[in-house]
Design an enzyme around this catalytic site. Structure first.
Site, PDB file in Angstrom:
ATOM      1  N   PHE A  94       0.817  -1.220   0.000  1.00  4.48           N
ATOM      2  CA  PHE A  94       0.000   0.000   0.000  1.00  4.48           C
ATOM      3  C   PHE A  94       0.848   1.267   0.000  1.00  4.48           C
ATOM      4  CE2 PHE A  94       0.957  -0.175   4.537  1.00  4.48           C
ATOM      5  CZ  PHE A  94       1.150   1.165   4.829  1.00  4.48           C
ATOM      6  N   GLU A 137      -4.840  -4.030  -2.002  1.00  8.03           N
ATOM      7  CA  GLU A 137      -6.290  -3.813  -1.942  1.00  8.03           C
ATOM      8  C   GLU A 137      -6.627  -2.565  -1.131  1.00  8.03           C
ATOM      9  OE1 GLU A 137      -4.374  -5.993  -0.631  1.00  8.03           O
ATOM     10  OE2 GLU A 137      -5.222  -7.074   1.078  1.00  8.03           O
ATOM     11  N   SER A 194       5.389  -7.047   3.404  1.00  4.59           N
ATOM     12  CA  SER A 194       5.912  -7.374   4.737  1.00  4.59           C
ATOM     13  C   SER A 194       6.739  -8.658   4.716  1.00  4.59           C
ATOM     14  CB  SER A 194       4.731  -7.525   5.698  1.00  4.59           C
ATOM     15  OG  SER A 194       3.891  -8.557   5.222  1.00  4.59           O
ATOM     16  N   CYS A 201       9.554   2.116   3.573  1.00  5.52           N
ATOM     17  CA  CYS A 201      10.452   0.994   3.890  1.00  5.52           C
ATOM     18  C   CYS A 201      11.865   1.493   4.137  1.00  5.52           C
ATOM     19  CB  CYS A 201      10.445  -0.018   2.768  1.00  5.52           C
ATOM     20  SG  CYS A 201      11.052   0.691   1.239  1.00  5.52           S
ATOM     21  N   GLU A 240       9.200  -4.094  13.252  1.00  6.27           N
ATOM     22  CA  GLU A 240       9.067  -2.965  12.323  1.00  6.27           C
ATOM     23  C   GLU A 240       7.777  -2.236  12.712  1.00  6.27           C
ATOM     24  OE1 GLU A 240       7.828  -3.877   8.285  1.00  6.27           O
ATOM     25  OE2 GLU A 240       8.968  -2.173   7.519  1.00  6.27           O
TER      26      GLU A 240
END
Ligand code: NAD
Length: 496
Positions: A149, A176, A226, A281, A381
């Site tokens: 996303f 999505e 992920s 990220c 994370e």
């Protein structure tokens, strides 16, 4: 409500599965669109149309494929503001940050425009008497991309333009949570003149991804997301004998040496830690202060706490909301764990909200000090606007800490010592290193080179490595006979 359609064989169609996914505005959690997920038949149709399109697309001259990319680049630039507005409305990113997301994707399309020279092979004449060898780069077939996303323009654009420029066809399964931007990217690609079936877009989640991972016609899978999903996709795709490149989670450290320029450090760390609500990220989530520089922590915390989240079109907003209510709950529970486990909370945005948008996924900036490697906020994370400050006595100790971390996406060091910088760049086990540059994302003529648990695979995204990932190399060894035909069979392996 707006329907999120799929692109199959050049037509925009609704998915036929019973599954419905509601896309929400993260600033308010109001619904903005609905996905009817792809059924098994839809998925088969998308792959079949891509396989069919490959038969002719692979023969389109490389110069024409490059021109498609040139027209696409021009269209993306012409629609830059419109794309950024759409992207901001479904992710909550600030308008300028959304423009950056689109721009970083356009830069990859610009690399795809250079595909003729990127696809050059090698030749050696007279490898043996009268024998020449040449290597050619050829496309694989149908490639698939599964995207997260957090960069709904940049990351799809890491994948399909280069794969298609190399002569492949593509099936994209976007996140999505924000599918509208990828759909608009695909519309513009068709408008640029892409033939039907060359790019297909399907919607859904795990069920749809599983069809791609098991489909015999999919030759290569690119994934960004992920760690658990990345590991699953890498293992499943490779077990099904596909190529796979899976970019996964991160915990990025910056090391601050006492000889660094203080203003430069503080200015850079504010944006690198809480920019985009920490949902990058390559965001800096751990700042390691070495031998004396820890005296800057209170001022850093103060400056970070002054950054206010807000709506995408608020020019004062430093960043937007988190993507979903679930993401907000997860980040809040990690902040709570940080407090319970003894980290010192210097700035606490847990209760932040934007007046009039109280139902949105807001979290204000959070800064922890005295974070240790055993704490949950260090091990996990967080993917929220949370900076963990840590302390190390020496550069050696800082290196040990960073190298013991299981992630290896990005890292940086702030220093005025060439020797310290060189030691860090050589010894750190992280794939992307910044020296006085907080977030060292390489431009697309290099590759995006995360290491350790931040990447599963061999060949990375964009740059020359992506061309290798999306192609096969064929070597041709040839001898053209003249009148002097040697007599008798040759039973040795010698070619002379
Ligand atoms: P995610 O793993 O939840 O989802 C990514 C994609 O995988 C989506 O398209 C989703 O539909 C699909 N997916 C989700 N669960 C699945 C399952 N069980 N099986 C198959 N497919 C599944 O990731 P996200 O929350 O969208 O993105 C955030 C994550 O992405 C963070 O961990 C971040 O670090 C990472 N990320 C990494 C990079 C990188 O380059 N290393 C870049 C951007 C984001």
């Amino acid at each position: 409500m707006q329907q999120v359609l799929m692109l199959i064989n050049g037509e925009w169609v609704n998915g036929q599965s019973e599954d419905r996914i509601v896309v929400t505005n993260p600033a308010t959690n109001e619904p903005i669109a609905q996905i009817c997920s792809a059924s098994h038949n839809d998925m088969d149709a998308a792959v079949a149309t891509a396989a069919k399109a490959f038969e002719s697309w692979r023969d389109v001259p490389v110069t024409e494929r490059a021109r498609l990319m040139m027209r696409y680049q021009a269209l993306l630039k012409a629609h830059h503001d419109e794309l950024a507005t759409l992207l901001a409305s479904e992710t909550g990113k600030t308008f300028d940050d959304a423009k950056g997301d689109v721009w970083r994707g356009i830069e990859v399309v610009e690399q795809a425009m250079n595909v003729p020279s990127l696809m050059m092979g090698e030749t050696v004449e007279n490898v043996a008497r009268n024998i020449d060898t040449a290597s050619y780069i050829q496309p694989l077939g149908v490639c698939a991309g599964i995207t997260p996303f957090n960069f709904p323009a940049m990351i799809p654009l890491w994948m399909f333009p280069l794969a298609i420029a190399c002569g492949n066809t593509f099936v994209l399964k976007p996140s999505e949570q924000d599918p509208l931007t990828p759909n608009r990217l695909a519309e513009l690609f068709m408008q640029a003149g892409a033939p039907a079936g060359v790019l297909n877009v399907v919607h859904g989640g795990k069920e749809q991804v599983d069809v791609l991972l098991h489909h015999g016609d999919i030759k290569a899978v690119s994934f960004v997301g992920s760690v658990p999903v990345g590991q699953y996709i890498y293992k499943t795709a490779t077990a099904n004998l596909k190529r796979a490149q899976c970019f996964a989670g991160a915990k990025n450290h910056t090391v601050i040496m006492p000889d660094a320029n203080k203003e430069h450090v503080l200015n850079n760390l504010v944006g690198a830690s809480v920019g985009a609500a920490g949902q990058r990220c390559m965001a800096i989530s751990a700042a390691v202060f070495v031998g004396g520089s820890e005296k800057w922590i209170p001022e850093l915390a103060k400056r970070i706490s002054e950054i206010k989240p807000g709506l995408w079109n608020d020019p004062e907003a430093g960043f937007g909301p988190l993507i979903s209510a679930a993401a907000k709950q997860r980040v809040l529970s990690l902040i709570k764990a940080g407090k319970e486990e003894g980290a010192e909370c210097l700035a606490d945005g847990s209760d932040f909200t934007v007046p009039g948008c109280e139902k949105g996924n807001w979290v204000g900036p959070v800064v922890f000090d005295r974070v240790t490697p055993e704490m949950t906020i260090y091990k996990e994370e967080i993917f929220g606007p949370v900076l963990s400050c840590m302390r190390a006595e020496s550069l050696e100790d800082a290196l040990k800490l960073v190298n013991n971390n299981p992630y290896g996406n990005g890292t940086s060091i702030f220093t005025n010592s060439g020797a310290a910088a060189r030691k860090y760049q050589r010894e750190v086990t992280v794939g992307q290193v910044g020296i006085n540059v907080p977030i060292p994302v390489p431009l697309p003529f290099f590759s995006f080179t995360g290491w350790k648990n931040s990447f599963y695979g061999d060949l990375h995204a964009y740059g020359k490595q992506a061309i290798r990932f999306y192609t096969e190399t064929k070597t041709v060894t040839s001898r053209w006979l003249d009148d002097d035909i040697p007599g008798g069979p040759n039973l040795t392996i010698s070619m002379d």
